[in-house]
Design a protein around this motif. Sequence first.
Motif, PDB file in Angstrom:
ATOM      1  N   PRO A 102     -15.039   0.202  -5.268  1.00 14.06           N
ATOM      2  CA  PRO A 102     -14.971   1.304  -6.246  1.00 14.06           C
ATOM      3  C   PRO A 102     -15.826   2.491  -5.842  1.00 14.06           C
ATOM      4  N   SER A 103     -16.945   2.237  -5.165  1.00 15.92           N
ATOM      5  CA  SER A 103     -17.810   3.338  -4.722  1.00 15.92           C
ATOM      6  C   SER A 103     -17.094   4.225  -3.714  1.00 15.92           C
ATOM      7  N   GLN A 104     -16.323   3.618  -2.807  1.00 14.28           N
ATOM      8  CA  GLN A 104     -15.574   4.406  -1.828  1.00 14.28           C
ATOM      9  C   GLN A 104     -14.496   5.245  -2.519  1.00 14.28           C
ATOM     10  N   ILE A 105     -13.840   4.664  -3.512  1.00 13.67           N
ATOM     11  CA  ILE A 105     -12.799   5.405  -4.240  1.00 13.67           C
ATOM     12  C   ILE A 105     -13.411   6.590  -4.980  1.00 13.67           C
ATOM     13  N   ARG A 106     -14.561   6.375  -5.604  1.00 11.09           N
ATOM     14  CA  ARG A 106     -15.222   7.476  -6.320  1.00 11.09           C
ATOM     15  C   ARG A 106     -15.654   8.576  -5.360  1.00 11.09           C
ATOM     16  N   SER A 107     -16.091   8.188  -4.163  1.00 17.33           N
ATOM     17  CA  SER A 107     -16.515   9.213  -3.195  1.00 17.33           C
ATOM     18  C   SER A 107     -15.332  10.074  -2.764  1.00 17.33           C
ATOM     19  N   ILE A 108     -14.131   9.492  -2.702  1.00 14.51           N
ATOM     20  CA  ILE A 108     -12.934  10.279  -2.383  1.00 14.51           C
ATOM     21  C   ILE A 108     -12.616  11.230  -3.536  1.00 14.51           C
ATOM     22  N   ARG A 158      -6.157   5.143   6.740  1.00 17.30           N
ATOM     23  CA  ARG A 158      -6.081   4.319   7.938  1.00 17.30           C
ATOM     24  C   ARG A 158      -7.456   4.076   8.533  1.00 17.30           C
ATOM     25  N   THR A 159      -8.405   4.970   8.267  1.00 14.43           N
ATOM     26  CA  THR A 159      -9.771   4.722   8.722  1.00 14.43           C
ATOM     27  C   THR A 159     -10.393   3.547   7.976  1.00 14.43           C
ATOM     28  N   PHE A 160      -9.861   3.195   6.807  1.00 14.43           N
ATOM     29  CA  PHE A 160     -10.334   2.030   6.071  1.00 14.43           C
ATOM     30  C   PHE A 160      -9.662   0.737   6.551  1.00 14.43           C
ATOM     31  N   GLY A 161      -8.654   0.856   7.421  1.00 16.78           N
ATOM     32  CA  GLY A 161      -7.988  -0.328   7.957  1.00 16.78           C
ATOM     33  C   GLY A 161      -6.569  -0.540   7.483  1.00 16.78           C
ATOM     34  N   PHE A 162      -6.058   0.304   6.598  1.00 21.86           N
ATOM     35  CA  PHE A 162      -4.692   0.134   6.103  1.00 21.86           C
ATOM     36  C   PHE A 162      -3.690   0.619   7.151  1.00 21.86           C
ATOM     37  N   GLN A 163      -2.630  -0.156   7.328  1.00 25.44           N
ATOM     38  CA  GLN A 163      -1.576   0.207   8.268  1.00 25.44           C
ATOM     39  C   GLN A 163      -0.500   1.076   7.621  1.00 25.44           C
ATOM     40  N   HIS A 164      -0.301   0.889   6.326  1.00 25.99           N
ATOM     41  CA  HIS A 164       0.753   1.619   5.619  1.00 25.99           C
ATOM     42  C   HIS A 164       0.154   2.284   4.384  1.00 25.99           C
ATOM     43  N   GLY A 223      -2.705  -6.201   0.645  1.00 24.05           N
ATOM     44  CA  GLY A 223      -2.596  -6.557   2.058  1.00 24.05           C
ATOM     45  C   GLY A 223      -2.986  -5.388   2.943  1.00 24.05           C
ATOM     46  N   ASP A 224      -2.145  -5.091   3.917  1.00 24.03           N
ATOM     47  CA  ASP A 224      -2.430  -3.971   4.821  1.00 24.03           C
ATOM     48  C   ASP A 224      -1.790  -2.666   4.343  1.00 24.03           C
ATOM     49  N   THR A 225      -1.352  -2.644   3.061  1.00 23.04           N
ATOM     50  CA  THR A 225      -0.705  -1.467   2.484  1.00 23.04           C
ATOM     51  C   THR A 225      -1.504  -0.987   1.278  1.00 23.04           C
ATOM     52  N   VAL A 226      -1.565   0.320   1.095  1.00 23.30           N
ATOM     53  CA  VAL A 226      -2.203   0.886  -0.093  1.00 23.30           C
ATOM     54  C   VAL A 226      -1.246   1.904  -0.708  1.00 23.30           C
ATOM     55  N   SER A 227      -1.098   1.830  -2.025  1.00 27.30           N
ATOM     56  CA  SER A 227      -0.243   2.759  -2.765  1.00 27.30           C
ATOM     57  C   SER A 227      -1.130   3.733  -3.536  1.00 27.30           C
ATOM     58  N   LEU A 228      -0.852   5.024  -3.384  1.00 27.70           N
ATOM     59  CA  LEU A 228      -1.637   6.064  -4.037  1.00 27.70           C
ATOM     60  C   LEU A 228      -0.744   6.871  -4.973  1.00 27.70           C
ATOM     61  N   THR A 229      -1.235   7.134  -6.168  1.00 28.64           N
ATOM     62  CA  THR A 229      -0.524   7.995  -7.107  1.00 28.64           C
ATOM     63  C   THR A 229      -1.413   9.196  -7.405  1.00 28.64           C
ATOM     64  N   LEU A 230      -0.966  10.369  -6.986  1.00 28.27           N
ATOM     65  CA  LEU A 230      -1.764  11.586  -7.107  1.00 28.27           C
ATOM     66  C   LEU A 230      -1.288  12.445  -8.272  1.00 28.27           C
ATOM     67  N   PRO A 231      -2.169  13.309  -8.775  1.00 30.01           N
ATOM     68  CA  PRO A 231      -1.723  14.297  -9.769  1.00 30.01           C
ATOM     69  C   PRO A 231      -0.698  15.233  -9.138  1.00 30.01           C
ATOM     70  N   ASN A 255      -5.813 -10.529   6.227  1.00 28.16           N
ATOM     71  CA  ASN A 255      -5.272  -9.185   6.081  1.00 28.16           C
ATOM     72  C   ASN A 255      -5.901  -8.416   4.921  1.00 28.16           C
ATOM     73  N   ALA A 256      -6.776  -9.070   4.162  1.00 28.79           N
ATOM     74  CA  ALA A 256      -7.386  -8.404   3.018  1.00 28.79           C
ATOM     75  C   ALA A 256      -8.341  -7.310   3.494  1.00 28.79           C
ATOM     76  N   ILE A 257      -8.250  -6.124   2.863  1.00 24.62           N
ATOM     77  CA  ILE A 257      -9.106  -4.989   3.200  1.00 24.62           C
ATOM     78  C   ILE A 257      -9.960  -4.685   1.986  1.00 24.62           C
ATOM     79  N   ASP A 258     -11.262  -4.666   2.208  1.00 25.55           N
ATOM     80  CA  ASP A 258     -12.201  -4.481   1.107  1.00 25.55           C
ATOM     81  C   ASP A 258     -12.438  -2.994   0.878  1.00 25.55           C
ATOM     82  N   LEU A 259     -11.825  -2.449  -0.189  1.00 22.99           N
ATOM     83  CA  LEU A 259     -12.016  -1.051  -0.564  1.00 22.99           C
ATOM     84  C   LEU A 259     -12.778  -1.042  -1.877  1.00 22.99           C
TER      85      LEU A 259
END
Length: 220
Positions: free
Chosen positions: A66-72, A203-209, A129-137, A60-64
């Motif tokens: 640092p380069s992808q995060i910076r591109s966002i 979700r395009t990266f594979g996260f379900q939640h 896992g299959d979940t990602v938590s985001l904290t935005l400004p 269930n591990a999803i490889d995200l």
Amino acid sequence: MSPTNNTQSNTNRPLPNREGGGRVFFLSLITAGVLILAALFVRKHFEDMDLLSVQLVSSNAIDLTPSQIRSIQRIGRWEFLAISDEELVDTLRPRTFQKDDRLVRIYHGTLRLGVDLQRCQDDWVRPHGDTVSLTLPPIQLLSEHFIDEARTRAFYESGPWDARAKEQMYQKAARQMRQRCLTPANIRQAQEGAQAQLTSLFRTFGFQHVEVSFQPEERK
């Protein structure tokens, strides 16, 4: 030739070697057994490899990266709500012995609410896992230049008005638009837009939640 000689010739033919045939048969059995054991070993080996492969794929591990995060984050200012507004601003200049000067102008503007991803903290993306938590400004007004001056027009004008007076009316219109549009209801609507768009993206990266929260508003 005489019959006697023929009899003697048949007697001298070599008899079949029964001991040698038994030895060849025994070696054949050993060879066949070795081949069977080898086949079973190879089959077991590949079954183990298949099992290992299935276990790796089912992780269930999803490889995200640092380069992808910076591109966002390079998206920068991301708009989630646009609000069109129209304000009428009236100003009056009294005169002692003449009719008062009056200027009425109509201003149009579009206020765009969203977040500036360049203000994200270092750990704003936290996958588990299959979940990602985001904290935005916090949701903010993305540009202070939201009045469309090309659409501004004078509704009524009497007397002379200089550029300073018109600038004061412009600033008054901007304050009225902020007050009318930067409401808690509109901020919540922008947050809901952020939730929807970021959920679709991650979700395009594979996260379900996808869990989205916002930093508290900075006190001024």
